[in-house]
Design a protein around this motif. Structure first.
Motif, short mmCIF file in Angstrom:
data_model
loop_
_atom_site.label_atom_id
_atom_site.label_comp_id
_atom_site.label_asym_id
_atom_site.label_seq_id
_atom_site.Cartn_x
_atom_site.Cartn_y
_atom_site.Cartn_z
N MET A 148 42.49 41.04 44.70
CA MET A 148 41.29 40.04 44.73
C MET A 148 41.77 38.56 45.26
O MET A 148 40.81 37.87 45.44
CB MET A 148 41.35 40.16 43.27
CG MET A 148 40.56 41.47 42.87
SD MET A 148 39.48 42.34 43.71
CE MET A 148 38.20 41.36 43.72
N TYR A 149 43.00 38.31 45.46
CA TYR A 149 43.24 37.09 45.84
C TYR A 149 42.73 36.97 47.52
O TYR A 149 42.42 36.07 48.11
CB TYR A 149 44.73 36.66 46.13
CG TYR A 149 45.17 36.34 44.68
CD1 TYR A 149 44.72 35.59 43.79
CD2 TYR A 149 46.60 36.80 44.54
CE1 TYR A 149 45.31 35.32 42.71
CE2 TYR A 149 47.00 36.44 43.25
CZ TYR A 149 46.34 35.61 42.22
OH TYR A 149 47.00 35.45 40.96
N VAL A 150 42.63 37.99 47.90
CA VAL A 150 42.30 38.45 49.60
C VAL A 150 40.94 38.65 49.63
O VAL A 150 39.94 38.05 50.70
CB VAL A 150 43.21 39.44 50.15
CG1 VAL A 150 42.80 39.57 51.83
CG2 VAL A 150 44.32 39.35 50.23
N ALA A 151 40.25 39.61 48.76
CA ALA A 151 38.83 39.91 48.94
C ALA A 151 37.79 39.04 49.36
O ALA A 151 37.06 39.39 50.19
CB ALA A 151 38.56 40.89 47.92
N PRO A 152 37.71 38.05 48.69
CA PRO A 152 36.58 37.07 48.81
C PRO A 152 36.98 36.43 50.27
O PRO A 152 35.70 36.12 50.91
CB PRO A 152 36.83 35.90 47.79
CG PRO A 152 37.48 36.72 46.71
CD PRO A 152 38.56 37.48 47.40
N LEU A 153 37.83 36.36 50.69
CA LEU A 153 38.23 35.60 52.08
C LEU A 153 37.60 36.56 53.33
O LEU A 153 37.18 36.09 54.39
CB LEU A 153 39.64 35.20 52.50
CG LEU A 153 40.18 34.36 51.38
CD1 LEU A 153 41.62 34.25 51.55
CD2 LEU A 153 39.47 33.01 51.55
N CYS A 154 37.55 37.91 53.02
CA CYS A 154 37.07 38.90 53.96
C CYS A 154 35.62 38.81 54.31
O CYS A 154 35.26 39.17 55.32
CB CYS A 154 37.23 40.33 53.41
SG CYS A 154 38.95 40.88 53.07
N TYR A 155 34.93 38.04 53.58
CA TYR A 155 33.26 37.64 53.62
C TYR A 155 33.20 36.62 54.54
O TYR A 155 32.03 36.18 55.03
CB TYR A 155 32.76 37.44 52.28
CG TYR A 155 32.44 38.71 51.55
CD1 TYR A 155 31.46 39.43 51.49
CD2 TYR A 155 33.47 39.20 50.63
CE1 TYR A 155 31.11 40.56 50.63
CE2 TYR A 155 33.51 40.30 49.87
CZ TYR A 155 32.11 41.18 49.85
OH TYR A 155 32.10 42.06 48.91
N LYS B 282 43.75 35.51 38.09
CA LYS B 282 43.04 35.95 39.12
C LYS B 282 42.34 35.01 39.99
O LYS B 282 41.47 35.33 41.06
CB LYS B 282 42.26 37.36 38.77
CG LYS B 282 43.02 38.50 38.44
CD LYS B 282 41.98 39.61 38.28
CE LYS B 282 41.05 39.64 37.16
NZ LYS B 282 40.13 40.84 37.04
N GLY B 283 42.39 33.75 39.46
CA GLY B 283 41.39 32.72 39.98
C GLY B 283 40.22 33.15 40.13
O GLY B 283 39.21 32.86 40.91
N PHE B 284 39.57 33.80 38.99
CA PHE B 284 38.07 34.12 38.56
C PHE B 284 37.71 35.35 39.93
O PHE B 284 36.52 35.72 39.69
CB PHE B 284 37.23 33.21 38.65
CG PHE B 284 37.31 32.64 37.30
CD1 PHE B 284 36.40 32.78 36.33
CD2 PHE B 284 38.32 31.29 37.04
CE1 PHE B 284 36.44 32.13 34.98
CE2 PHE B 284 38.23 30.65 36.03
CZ PHE B 284 37.42 30.98 34.76
N SER B 285 38.62 35.82 40.87
CA SER B 285 38.19 36.79 41.54
C SER B 285 38.14 38.10 40.95
O SER B 285 38.93 38.52 40.26
CB SER B 285 39.38 36.84 42.78
OG SER B 285 38.70 37.79 43.69
N GLY B 286 36.89 38.81 41.46
CA GLY B 286 36.51 39.92 40.75
C GLY B 286 35.74 39.74 39.45
O GLY B 286 35.37 40.83 38.85
N CYS B 287 35.70 38.66 38.99
CA CYS B 287 34.99 38.16 37.63
C CYS B 287 33.41 37.68 38.05
O CYS B 287 32.69 37.80 37.28
CB CYS B 287 35.52 37.34 36.69
SG CYS B 287 37.30 37.70 36.55
N LEU B 288 33.73 37.00 39.21
CA LEU B 288 32.23 36.15 39.53
C LEU B 288 31.69 36.70 40.93
O LEU B 288 32.54 37.32 41.50
CB LEU B 288 32.86 34.46 39.72
CG LEU B 288 33.01 33.91 38.58
CD1 LEU B 288 33.46 32.57 38.92
CD2 LEU B 288 32.23 33.77 37.54
N ALA B 289 30.45 36.55 41.08
CA ALA B 289 29.85 36.97 42.52
C ALA B 289 30.83 35.90 43.65
O ALA B 289 31.33 34.91 43.40
CB ALA B 289 28.61 36.38 42.40
#
Length: 217
Positions: free
Chosen positions: A63-70, A142-149
């Protein structure tokens, strides 16, 4: 950029595979009290760092990576941004140390800030043996990754970069508790509080942070 789940999985799987082999990641141990995990090569007495990057991934690490894929289409750019974020900030979220931005200090900061900003709520938790840190620490690690939009995660990480501090995660965690205060004050056990805070995906980061910063002035 339009993105689908299959692309996302392929993207961060490849990024994490390269990351696991990147020995330059071990540089973060120079700023940490921890030591990289090691192993002895079979048939020898030679000790090596293993995994090569010195990082043992945990559940949710991707989840540290996933948001950056966008936001990054180029996998090379994506990788370098992720690696830099990790060695500057994220590694402290799951390594035990006395650093002021380490997870232990952030946990203490959360409890202190909650007492200062929401004393009524903190007292209510204390009376009913409710431990809000058990919930907040999962967000923080998790730096809130996976918790927020996703867009909200990226806004939060922008704030982390702007303040050059992971303490912004603590501010948001307390802000969310404050946002849900009316309902939380009716809860009388840990399970109920966890249910109330199980879904925070609708939270808007900037308004909550603004509210918190105004309250702490």
């Amino acid at each position: 950029m339009m993105i689908n789940i299959l692309y996302l999985k392929i993207c961060y799987t490849k990024i994490l595979l390269v990351f696991s082999r990147d020995t330059s990641v071990t540089s973060h141990f120079e700023r940490s009290t921890g030591n990289p995990p090691s192993a002895v090569l079979r048939g020898t007495h030679t000790t090596v760092t293993y995994p090569p990057n010195g990082v043992i991934p945990f559940h949710g690490f991707s989840m540290y990576v996933a948001p950056l894929c966008y936001i990054y289409e180029d996998p090379i750019t994506l990788y370098h941004v992720f690696r830099e974020l990790y060695v500057r900030y994220f590694f402290r979220l799951h390594n035990l140390s006395s650093h002021p931005q380490g997870v232990l200090s952030l946990a203490l900061s959360f409890e202190t800030l909650l007492d200062e900003v929401e004393p009524q709520l903190a007292y209510h938790f204390s009376v009913h043996d409710i431990y809000p840190l058990k919930i907040a620490i999962k967000w923080i690690i998790k730096g809130f990754s996976g918790c927020l939009a996703t867009d909200q995660i990226l806004q939060l990480w922008d704030c982390m970069l702007a303040y050059d501090s992971t303490e912004i995660f603590v501010v948001l965690a307390v802000g969310i508790m404050s946002l849900r205060k009316p309902v939380l004050l009716q809860a009388e056990n840990q399970a109920t509080v966890e249910n109330i805070l199980a879904d925070i995906s609708a939270v808007k980061v900037i308004p909550v942070l603004h509210g918190m910063l105004n309250n702490t002035r």
